[in-house]
Design an enzyme around this catalytic site. Sequence first.
Site, PDB file in Angstrom:
ATOM      1  N   LYS A 112     -34.627  36.820  -7.919  1.00 35.16           N
ATOM      2  CA  LYS A 112     -33.644  37.231  -8.919  1.00 35.16           C
ATOM      3  C   LYS A 112     -34.178  38.343  -9.816  1.00 35.16           C
ATOM      4  CE  LYS A 112     -30.724  33.119  -9.192  1.00 35.16           C
ATOM      5  NZ  LYS A 112     -30.171  32.054 -10.058  1.00 35.16           N
ATOM      6  N   LYS A 153     -28.559  33.056   1.404  1.00 43.20           N
ATOM      7  CA  LYS A 153     -27.610  32.009   1.042  1.00 43.20           C
ATOM      8  C   LYS A 153     -26.421  32.573   0.264  1.00 43.20           C
ATOM      9  CE  LYS A 153     -28.963  30.184  -3.474  1.00 43.20           C
ATOM     10  NZ  LYS A 153     -27.639  29.967  -4.068  1.00 43.20           N
ATOM     11  N   LYS A 166     -23.784  32.693  -6.294  1.00 43.22           N
ATOM     12  CA  LYS A 166     -22.897  33.218  -7.329  1.00 43.22           C
ATOM     13  C   LYS A 166     -23.387  34.558  -7.831  1.00 43.22           C
ATOM     14  CE  LYS A 166     -21.990  28.767  -9.299  1.00 43.22           C
ATOM     15  NZ  LYS A 166     -23.248  28.328  -9.898  1.00 43.22           N
TER      16      LYS A 166
HETATM   17  P1  ATP Z   1     -26.923  31.531  -8.816  1.00 46.25           P
HETATM   18  O1  ATP Z   1     -26.925  32.583  -7.759  1.00 46.25           O
HETATM   19  O2  ATP Z   1     -26.393  31.996 -10.146  1.00 46.25           O
HETATM   20  O3  ATP Z   1     -28.244  30.781  -8.923  1.00 46.25           O
HETATM   21  P2  ATP Z   1     -25.929  29.509  -7.130  1.00 46.25           P
HETATM   22  O4  ATP Z   1     -24.920  29.992  -6.181  1.00 46.25           O
HETATM   23  O5  ATP Z   1     -27.321  29.318  -6.610  1.00 46.25           O
HETATM   24  O6  ATP Z   1     -25.859  30.455  -8.359  1.00 46.25           O
HETATM   25  P3  ATP Z   1     -26.224  27.166  -8.771  1.00 46.25           P
HETATM   26  O7  ATP Z   1     -25.327  26.814  -9.893  1.00 46.25           O
HETATM   27  O8  ATP Z   1     -27.561  27.749  -9.063  1.00 46.25           O
HETATM   28  O9  ATP Z   1     -25.427  28.147  -7.785  1.00 46.25           O
HETATM   29  O10 ATP Z   1     -26.422  25.886  -7.845  1.00 46.25           O
HETATM   30  C1  ATP Z   1     -25.600  24.734  -7.916  1.00 46.25           C
HETATM   31  C2  ATP Z   1     -25.873  23.827  -6.730  1.00 46.25           C
HETATM   32  O11 ATP Z   1     -25.385  24.442  -5.532  1.00 46.25           O
HETATM   33  C3  ATP Z   1     -27.345  23.531  -6.474  1.00 46.25           C
HETATM   34  O12 ATP Z   1     -27.474  22.171  -6.088  1.00 46.25           O
HETATM   35  C4  ATP Z   1     -27.705  24.418  -5.322  1.00 46.25           C
HETATM   36  O13 ATP Z   1     -28.758  23.893  -4.545  1.00 46.25           O
HETATM   37  C5  ATP Z   1     -26.404  24.440  -4.541  1.00 46.25           C
HETATM   38  N1  ATP Z   1     -26.267  25.658  -3.756  1.00 46.25           N
HETATM   39  C6  ATP Z   1     -26.224  26.918  -4.235  1.00 46.25           C
HETATM   40  N2  ATP Z   1     -26.054  27.795  -3.229  1.00 46.25           N
HETATM   41  C7  ATP Z   1     -25.969  27.071  -2.086  1.00 46.25           C
HETATM   42  C8  ATP Z   1     -25.771  27.403  -0.714  1.00 46.25           C
HETATM   43  N3  ATP Z   1     -25.610  28.657  -0.330  1.00 46.25           N
HETATM   44  N4  ATP Z   1     -25.741  26.409   0.193  1.00 46.25           N
HETATM   45  C9  ATP Z   1     -25.882  25.123  -0.207  1.00 46.25           C
HETATM   46  N5  ATP Z   1     -26.067  24.741  -1.471  1.00 46.25           N
HETATM   47  C10 ATP Z   1     -26.112  25.695  -2.421  1.00 46.25           C
HETATM   48 MG    MG Z   2     -28.951  28.958  -7.979  1.00 46.55          MG
END
Ligand code: ATP
Ligand code: MG
Length: 333
Positions: free
Chosen positions: A112, A195, A198
């Site tokens: 990040k 992955k 967000k």
């Molecule tokens: P950011 O990019 O801002 O970190 P994020 O997409 O990783 O956002 P988070 O809020 O950090 O979302 O994660 C929330 C939950 O979703 C966590 O349990 C994380 O492991 C899960 N998660 C995030 N992305 C994935 C993915 N691509 N596949 C499966 N689980 C995910």
């Molecule tokens: Mg995350």
Amino acid sequence: RPRILSGMQPTHDSLHLGNYLGAQVNWVKMQEEFDALFCVVDLHALTVVPDPEQLRIRTRLTAAQYFAGGIDPERSTVFVQSQVPEHAQLAWVLNCFTGFGEASRMTQFKDKSGKRGAEGTNVGLFTYPILMAADILLYDAQKVPVGEDQRQHLELTRDLAQRMNARYGDLFVVPEPHIPADSAKIMSLQEPTAKMSKSADDQRGNLMMLDEPKANSKKIKSAVTDLDNAVRWDPENKPGIANLLRIHHAFSGESIDALVERYAGENKYGALKTDVVDLFRSVQEPFKDKVDTYMADPAQLDEILARGAQRAREIAAPTLSRVYDAVGFIQTR
Ligand code: ATP
Ligand code: MG
């Protein structure tokens, strides 16, 4: 009942399919069996320095999506992290027991901060995993249902708990990650080796739960695959197809083997994609409607969240006071 805790960041209006399949679907299953706490981690979201009004909306939207996805506020404790001050208080203590080198090894920070550059990277992003350790350890959670991407952070949480326990006696429960093998990681549709995220630069790779179904259909239809045009299970060489098969499997419950057989043969990418579009839409539409219902009454939503915070504090406050006492702070009586 044994306890679990998990959370999501309100860094976006909508959850993406990775959040939904990788985390939320498991939460809903686990709330039956566990004393479950689900947190909207707005302190974590502050690391992207959001617009204040937008953060408020996103915090409510994230909670509404927990409920729309099946989290039952009567059964589980749903709360907003900043309403329970013990999170930030415990995080400070844990900061002082985390090595700088240890924190520097977190790959998510490297990813990040690499994307944001030195200017856009704040210290909050660096200490994020330590705040996450506090989130978990405050509640004596035995299990933490997260996606595969959080495994390293969970390892740090365990190390910190063990370190504090070795020094001060049994302060913390050492938590285990709960990462179900078949739903663990949903990849970007545009870059299937990264992955769904967000915070991804390319939002075309994310299927958003609250987008218009049309927009998502388009994203699925233009998902990056490969040129050989035969559906096989080969995550290494065909990551785009593997991702679509995983998504199909998660929604339909059909085995990967059965799916590969069904879509075998030339030119079946289109058929696979069309079916994924329909499966996703059938989940997404009712989900969106439920979110709208919750968002139509923000006062009631805030009320549910306030109750959750109160219940969370009842657990968190004694833990913090145990820790404050152990490290040598004078207690108020
Ligand atoms: P950011 O990019 O801002 O970190 P994020 O997409 O990783 O956002 P988070 O809020 O950090 O979302 O994660 C929330 C939950 O979703 C966590 O349990 C994380 O492991 C899960 N998660 C995030 N992305 C994935 C993915 N691509 N596949 C499966 N689980 C995910
Ligand atoms: Mg995350």
